[in-house]
Design an enzyme around this catalytic site. Structure first.
Site, PDB file in Angstrom:
ATOM      1  N   ASP A  96      31.152  74.049  37.729  1.00 34.94           N
ATOM      2  CA  ASP A  96      31.592  72.894  38.506  1.00 34.94           C
ATOM      3  C   ASP A  96      32.788  72.201  37.870  1.00 34.94           C
ATOM      4  O   ASP A  96      32.655  71.598  36.811  1.00 34.94           O
ATOM      5  CB  ASP A  96      30.423  71.917  38.643  1.00 34.94           C
ATOM      6  CG  ASP A  96      30.740  70.806  39.625  1.00 34.94           C
ATOM      7  OD1 ASP A  96      31.742  70.931  40.357  1.00 34.94           O
ATOM      8  OD2 ASP A  96      30.000  69.816  39.656  1.00 34.94           O
ATOM      9  N   ASP A 135      39.673  70.091  43.705  1.00 33.12           N
ATOM     10  CA  ASP A 135      38.304  70.525  43.426  1.00 33.12           C
ATOM     11  C   ASP A 135      38.078  71.928  43.973  1.00 33.12           C
ATOM     12  O   ASP A 135      38.348  72.200  45.139  1.00 33.12           O
ATOM     13  CB  ASP A 135      37.323  69.542  44.083  1.00 33.12           C
ATOM     14  CG  ASP A 135      35.872  69.909  43.806  1.00 33.12           C
ATOM     15  OD1 ASP A 135      35.584  70.405  42.700  1.00 33.12           O
ATOM     16  OD2 ASP A 135      35.029  69.705  44.694  1.00 33.12           O
TER      17      ASP A 135
END
Ligand SMILES: *[C@@H]1O[C@H](CO)[C@@H](O)[C@H](O)[C@H]1NC(C)=O
Ligand SMILES: *[C@@H]1O[C@H](CO)[C@@H](O)[C@H](O)[C@H]1NC(C)=O
Ligand SMILES: *[C@@H]1O[C@H](CO)[C@@H](O)[C@H](O)[C@H]1NC(C)=O
Ligand SMILES: *[C@@H]1O[C@H](CO)[C@@H](O)[C@H](O)[C@H]1NC(C)=O
Ligand SMILES: *[C@@H]1O[C@H](CO)[C@@H](O)[C@H](O)[C@H]1NC(C)=O
Ligand SMILES: *[C@@H]1O[C@H](CO)[C@@H](O)[C@H](O)[C@H]1NC(C)=O
Length: 439
Positions: free
Chosen positions: A106, A320
């Protein structure tokens, strides 16, 4: 230059698996990223239809928004939204002898943690839990340690009971409706190559989760944080990767046939013809990779970006890899949508799933205008495969969505076929148009 989108498939890059492949020279190494829906992925669900996969990925993107909610982030430096903790999984080993764990990779969080034995309350996990007792390099962090104290300042949730002495430094992370709690420890993290070569990183700080709940899947062992904060894998590998990592995501239509790649260290440097770089902006928390968006142009029309809830000028958009679609504040999205609509002659239709605002009946006349994302010092020209996706055989939709809370996230569909480099020392993010299937 206009082009058609006929080569887009229904596949969506949503969850990838990382296999580490060390590169011999310069202390760098690389890893494969495998799409969750690729037959090579353990996450592959053959009974799902393409349209179900698409819908699931978009729902995850929308749900992930709450993760970036700055009003909550002021309070907690590591907040994961329930069940939407990144879209990648990563294959690494921890402990001595090394035990393989398959964690969610992540870019939007920091701590590396896995479910540990004995566990007071763990979510269901198919594979055995990590047992610190069978590792000779596992060392709990003491409440007296400088690490525990230092982490207390950066991670809200580290705690020790009063008069704890040298008892174990505990952590709590809260996310959505769930949380992870456990012991902070140092442990050897090993990155394994396809050729069997291993690189050990001793004394890496990890969380040994003993009370974890939330939207985790039984195939996930925990989370591997690749964010910008001190305890992330990227920060802890630190000087051995010179603060650099990069990735190249293959287009969604190529996902079943090619792997994407992530690079660390010397071989992560994005260079050569066509590279543009934009500053990485530091804000609190330092977990997120924030860039500055100035405008988006559609052919000759320039739409100025007047900011998001992350900032009006500097650091107004998060890049992201764990969000699929690009999200923009509603005021800006609406201007962008109408600029694009005014350039496309094809017949406009409704998205049957009511997710996207701008959809067209696909035919050979369907031409996508030239869309350029203008970051500070870096103009990134998007390819039609970045901006339109076929959601059915006949309907193509614009892959951006509006946000009500003013969030701005640069999602992974827009990143495909770019080699994207993060330099956490020079504090830049670089983009280079690249055929990622050849990379
Ligand atoms: C696979 O997809 C089907 C259809 O959506 C669903 O019913 C099933 O629960 C999924 N299986 C897993 C393991 O997620
Ligand atoms: C963000 O947080 C605020 C305040 O807690 C809340 O009202 C809002 O609904 C949240 N937005 C999202 C997208 O989660
Ligand atoms: C830490 O979290 C608590 C609530 O859990 C909050 O009251 C406090 O302000 C937070 N501290 C910092 C430094 O963010
Ligand atoms: C796990 O943590 C939750 C939340 O703090 C707590 O309510 C619960 O009692 C804990 N469970 C166990 C078995 O420790
Ligand atoms: C962590 O910080 C809080 C205040 O923010 C303090 O009360 C607590 O003693 C600290 N814990 C450690 C282990 O330093
Ligand atoms: C993890 O990677 C290793 C080496 O690259 C491979 O042998 C192994 O099958 C992978 N494990 C999983 C669960 O994918």
């Amino acid at each position: 230059m206009a082009a058609c989108v006929s080569n887009l498939s229904l596949f969506i890059l949503s969850l990838l698996i990382v296999y580490f492949v060390p590169v011999q020279s310069g202390g760098g190494f690389s890893a494969q990223l495998i799409h969750r829906d690729s037959p090579r992925s353990p996450f592959h669900n053959s009974s799902e239809t393409h349209s179900q996969r698409l819908t699931n990925a978009f729902l995850r993107s929308i749900n992930r928004l709450s993760y970036f909610n700055t009003s909550r982030l002021e309070l907690q430096s590591d907040v994961f939204s329930d069940g939407n903790i990144g879209e990648y999984i990563m294959n690494i080993s921890i402990g001595t002898p090394p035990v393989e764990i398959l964690g969610i990779a992540d870019t939007g969080s920091d701590l590396i943690w896995t479910q540990c034995k004995p566990c007071a309350h763990c979510y269901k996990q198919d594979a055995p839990l990590f047992d610190p007792k069978s590792s000779s390099t596992y060392e709990p962090l003491s409440c007296l340690s400088t690490e525990c104290k230092a982490l207390n300042a950066t991670i809200n949730g580290t705690f020790c009971p009063p008069k704890a002495g040298d008892s174990t430094c505990l952590y709590t992370y809260t996310y959505g409706s769930g949380f992870t709690k456990g012991d902070l420890a140092t442990e050897t993290v090993t990155l394994t190559s396809v050729s069997g070569e291993q690189i050990a990183f001793p004394k890496t700080i990890i969380g040994c989760g003993r009370n974890n709940s939330g939207g985790f899947d039984k195939r996930e062992f925990g989370i591997i944080g690749l964010g910008g904060g001190v305890v992330s894998l990227v920060s802890q590998l630190g000087s051995s990767i010179d603060g650099k990592f990069s990735y190249c995501l293959v287009p969604i239509s190529d996902v079943p046939y090619y792997s994407s790649k992530i690079y660390f260290g010397a071989n992560a440097i994005v260079s050569g013809y066509g590279v543009v770089s934009t500053p990485l902006v530091k804000k609190n928390p330092d977990t997120f990779y924030l860039l500055t968006l100035l405008a988006i142009s559609v052919d000759d029309v320039i739409i100025q970006f007047k900011g998001s809830s992350f900032g009006t000028t500097e650091g107004n958009i998060i890049i992201d890899s764990g969000t699929t679609v690009t999200m923009l504040p509603k005021y800006f999205y609406l201007e962008l949508e109408s600029a694009i609509a005014s350039k496309i002659q094809a017949k406009r239709v409704h998205d049957p799933d009511k997710v996207f605002g701008l959809c067209y009946k696909f035919n050979s006349n369907f031409k996508v205008p030239k869309i350029v994302v203008r970051f500070a010092f870096a103009s990134v020209k998007l390819d039609p495969l970045n901006t339109f996706i076929m959601i059915t055989k006949h309907v193509g939709c614009f892959t951006f969505l509006p946000t009500d809370d003013g969030f701005a996230i640069y999602g992974n569909l827009n990143q495909m076929n770019f080699w994207i480099g993060y330099d956490t020392v020079k504090r830049t993010v670089s983009f280079k148009p690249t055929d990622c299937t050849m990379h």
